[in-house]
Scaffold this motif. Structure first.
Motif, mmCIF file in Angstrom:
data_model
loop_
_atom_site.group_PDB
_atom_site.id
_atom_site.type_symbol
_atom_site.label_atom_id
_atom_site.label_comp_id
_atom_site.label_asym_id
_atom_site.label_seq_id
_atom_site.Cartn_x
_atom_site.Cartn_y
_atom_site.Cartn_z
ATOM 1 N N LEU A 64 31.750 -9.418 21.835
ATOM 2 C CA LEU A 64 30.426 -9.894 21.439
ATOM 3 C C LEU A 64 30.236 -9.735 19.927
ATOM 4 C CD1 LEU A 64 27.752 -11.010 22.496
ATOM 5 C CD2 LEU A 64 26.961 -8.671 22.775
ATOM 6 N N CYS A 65 30.807 -8.657 19.394
ATOM 7 C CA CYS A 65 30.764 -8.436 17.946
ATOM 8 C C CYS A 65 31.420 -9.617 17.227
ATOM 9 C CB CYS A 65 31.491 -7.122 17.629
ATOM 10 S SG CYS A 65 31.825 -6.855 15.909
ATOM 11 N N GLY A 66 32.523 -10.122 17.802
ATOM 12 C CA GLY A 66 33.196 -11.277 17.205
ATOM 13 C C GLY A 66 32.311 -12.506 17.228
ATOM 14 N N MET A 67 31.580 -12.698 18.330
ATOM 15 C CA MET A 67 30.687 -13.854 18.416
ATOM 16 C C MET A 67 29.588 -13.752 17.359
ATOM 17 S SD MET A 67 27.416 -14.450 19.818
ATOM 18 C CE MET A 67 26.463 -15.923 20.087
ATOM 19 N N ILE A 68 29.022 -12.526 17.211
ATOM 20 C CA ILE A 68 27.934 -12.340 16.244
ATOM 21 C C ILE A 68 28.422 -12.672 14.833
ATOM 22 C CG2 ILE A 68 26.425 -10.613 15.174
ATOM 23 C CD1 ILE A 68 26.392 -9.180 17.907
ATOM 24 N N GLU A 69 29.617 -12.203 14.502
ATOM 25 C CA GLU A 69 30.135 -12.441 13.157
ATOM 26 C C GLU A 69 30.429 -13.920 12.921
ATOM 27 O OE1 GLU A 69 29.009 -9.589 11.898
ATOM 28 O OE2 GLU A 69 30.603 -9.926 10.432
ATOM 29 N N ALA A 70 31.075 -14.547 13.930
ATOM 30 C CA ALA A 70 31.430 -15.953 13.764
ATOM 31 C C ALA A 70 30.177 -16.813 13.670
ATOM 32 C CB ALA A 70 32.316 -16.418 14.921
ATOM 33 N N SER A 71 29.210 -16.540 14.562
ATOM 34 C CA SER A 71 28.032 -17.397 14.632
ATOM 35 C C SER A 71 26.987 -17.037 13.573
ATOM 36 C CB SER A 71 27.436 -17.282 16.036
ATOM 37 O OG SER A 71 26.128 -17.767 16.050
ATOM 38 N N GLY A 72 26.766 -15.737 13.372
ATOM 39 C CA GLY A 72 25.682 -15.320 12.495
ATOM 40 C C GLY A 72 26.065 -15.309 11.027
#
Lengths: 356, 309
Positions: A255-263
């Motif tokens: 989820l941390c990866g998603m936050i970084e990629a998206s945010g």
């Protein structure tokens, strides 16, 4: 003569004081290092603080950098509670980011209300599976998880490199190896000037805290982490506990990866993690694996990173100095734990008859 | 595949050889040091910098080894004297070493080792042995440090299995309390072998930056330190098997680059995964086959405190 004995009476206040003292000693040690480089340590530390908190923009940057650390530390802390040495957060972040990016690139026109949760779910599943694979073998054959999870980092990195230079290469980038940017629907919205990842981080802190302290599943993690045999005698399915806990651990890192990629990046690249997976190992240990402490430590570490970029400009001290500072602090805190667990007393020579 | 591939595999395996031997010595004393990657990086940068400043190969190697030992000393103080968690202490050493090397290596990018030193490390043929067909070409037409690696592995084997000090060392790793009761100075043994481990890891790093590359690259180890930790398991804590393990993985390390000219339709990045995937498979296989002959030292990773039984 120096006598050492185990102690159990160390109060929370006392142990906090010992840790605080260790951090100060670490800062003093690094000061000598800075002096050797020919700088004034006070002005270097001063401008690190100024660089991290001096303006609203810098505070926002520091908080932005703390979000991946907080989320990844929460994930790692679950595994470490189980004495499962998951150092594969780096790879789990990348796999999570890949899962989220797959959704973002495949359904760019989907409404944010559907797309973002879908990306989140994909990232949790991808990161979780990446963690569950070593966990399965650890549970089955006691395969060394430290090296396994680490090797998985490199496999994930090569896989991501392959995607960036191959199938996912942006055709519009004229041969430049980059993955296309996300559509606006796939980008986390800003809330009070910072992407919504901070809300996810805070919610996660609360959930993990409640999970560990107030649920049966969370209690099982502590028991199995203390002793697998105790868990077994108490009738717990130890293998299942290991596998689903590490799935959760990896999923949170994903989820941390998603936050970084998206945010933050609004795309995916091989540099997505910025080393957060490794730094988070330090921060979760420094937080004694306690969820409420994690954000505090992570913001301080993010301040060191952000301040590190600032002193690079101001003093031409390489940014890697921040990494040395982090390592030194952890060395000292690790060493100081000895004084939490053992009492050291000086006794006179037996010949002198001073000992009773 | 021609013979030059195998010759190159030996060269690529040599840094692994030193690092595996170093970690093996440390683990035989019951200490699990996951800081191999960090100590290698410290050795690599100090060796390279010393080489640029002094131009003296011996000083460069000595500097690199001392840098590795310095990292090991930090680990020793934390885990032996202060009984800190070995996994976390080792990880921290890696993080510290990575920072140390990129800090010290600032501005070294693109610098090259002086020619005179390259000559010092250049290949030379061992008389007689070097004339053996195939084997001679692969193993005995190499540089000085490769030969040092062979000798180090054999000396380590003799030391562990043929000397009383080696026996004592193994007993410290197997049953620390019994060794202590037998009058063996447990802490001294642990410290010395942690330091030997650091010296060897520093040398492994220096081999990468001085001979293998020989110019400065950030993060020159690229995970080799971690592979070395895994290969200790693969070699089942036996120094003689380290020779095989190191060169096998040396081959895997270069195969991605070599295979390109054969025009397979596989991405190079996928082939680059091989060493890591094979390491994982080996880990699984070793743990699945539960033969006691290849089991780790029984006290590996545990802190020893005499007054706590």
């Amino acid at each position: 003569m120096i006598k050492m004995s185990a102690r159990t009476d160390c109060s929370a206040k006392e142990s906090a004081a010992i840790r605080g003292g260790a951090i100060i000693l670490a800062l003093v040690t690094v000061s000598f290092f800075i002096m050797i480089l020919g700088h004034n340590p006070f002005s270097v530390y001063g401008s690190m603080i100024e660089g991290a908190f001096g303006t609203v923009y810098r505070i926002t940057e520091t908080l932005r950098k703390s979000i991946p650390l907080i989320v990844a530390s929460l994930g790692i802390s679950l595994a470490f509670r189980l004495k499962f040495w998951n150092i594969g957060a780096e790879g789990q972040i990348m796999m999570g980011a890949m899962g989220a990016t797959f959704c973002a690139l495949t359904f760019p026109d989907l409404s944010s209300w559907l797309l973002l949760p879908m990306m989140g779910a994909a990232s949790i599943i991808c990161g979780g599976i990446w963690g569950a694979i070593p966990a399965y073998f650890r549970a089955k054959w006691r395969t060394n998880e430290t090296i396994f999870t680490l090797m998985m980092n490199y496999v994930a990195l090569k896989w991501l490199t392959y995607l960036q230079y191959g199938p996912w290469k942006d055709p519009a980038a004229l041969g430049f190896p980059k993955i296309p940017g996300f559509s606006p629907n796939a980008v986390l919205p800003n809330v009070f000037g910072l992407h919504a990842g901070w809300i996810i981080a805070i919610v996660l802190v609360i959930i993990i805290h409640l999970f560990i302290n107030h649920t049966q599943r969370g209690y099982e993690i502590s028991v199995v982490g203390g002793s697998e045999n105790t868990g077994r005698y108490a009738g717990m399915n130890v293998k299942a506990v290991i596998i689903y806990t590490i799935f959760l651990s990896g999923g949170i890192c994903g989820l941390c990866g998603m936050i970084e990629a998206s945010g933050v990046n609004r795309t995916l690249s091989v540099g997505i993690t910025m080393g957060a997976g490794y730094t988070a190992i330090i921060t979760s240990w420094l937080s004694s694996l306690k969820a409420p402490v994690i954000p505090v430590v992570c913001v301080l570490f993010a301040a060191m990173i952000q301040g590190g970029t600032f002193i690079q400009m101001a003093f031409q001290i390489p940014q890697s100095a921040a990494q040395i500072l982090q390592g030194t602090i952890l060395f000292f805190v690790l060493g100081s734990e000895f004084f939490v667990r053992y009492r050291v007393s000086f006794i006179k020579n037996i010949k002198a008859g001073g000992e009773k | 595949m021609d013979i030059s591939f195998f010759t190159a595999a030996v060269v690529a395996g040599t840094p692994l050889l030193f690092a595996i031997l170093g970690e093996l010595m440390t683990e035989k004393a019951g200490q699990l040091n996951l800081g191999v990657e960090g100590m290698m990086l410290m050795g690599a940068v100090v060796g390279f910098k010393t080489a640029l400043i002094t131009g003296d190969p011996f000083l460069a190697l000595a500097g690199a080894m001392l840098a590795g030992a310095l990292g090991a000393l930090i680990f020793g103080v934390l885990t032996v004297s202060l009984r800190a968690n070995q996994v976390v202490a080792g990880l921290t050493l890696t993080i510290f070493g990575t920072g140390f090397s990129s800090f010290m290596g600032q501005g070294l990018m693109g610098e090259v080792i002086p020619e005179s030193m390259k000559l010092f490390f250049a290949d030379f043929k061992i008389p007689l042995l070097g004339d053996i067909p195939v084997i001679g070409q692969i193993f005995f037409n190499q540089g000085m440090l490769v030969y040092t690696g062979y000798i180090a592995a054999i000396v380590a084997g003799l030391y562990l299995y043929r000397t009383s000090i080696g026996l004592n060392l193994r007993s410290v790793g197997e049953n620390t309390a019994a060794a202590d009761a037998a009058g063996i100075k447990v802490s001294r043994y642990k410290y010395i072998h942690i330091l030997i481990g650091g010296l060897l890891c520093g040398l492994a790093g220096a081999y990468l930056s001085l001979v293998y590359i020989p110019s400065w690259q950030e993060n020159v180890t690229a995970g080799r330190g971690w592979i070395a930790v895994a290969l200790v398991i693969f070699c089942r804590w036996n120094p003689y098997r380290v020779l095989a393990g190191a060169f096998l993985f040396g081959g895997l390390d270069i195969i991605g680059f070599r295979i390109q000219k054969y025009d397979f339709h596989i991405s190079q990045y996928m082939i680059d995964m091989l060493p890591y995937l094979v390491t994982i498979i080996i880990l699984i296989l070793v743990s699945a086959g539960k033969s006691s002959a290849g089991s780790p030292p029984a006290s590996l990773g545990e802190s020893y405190f005499r007054e706590e039984r």
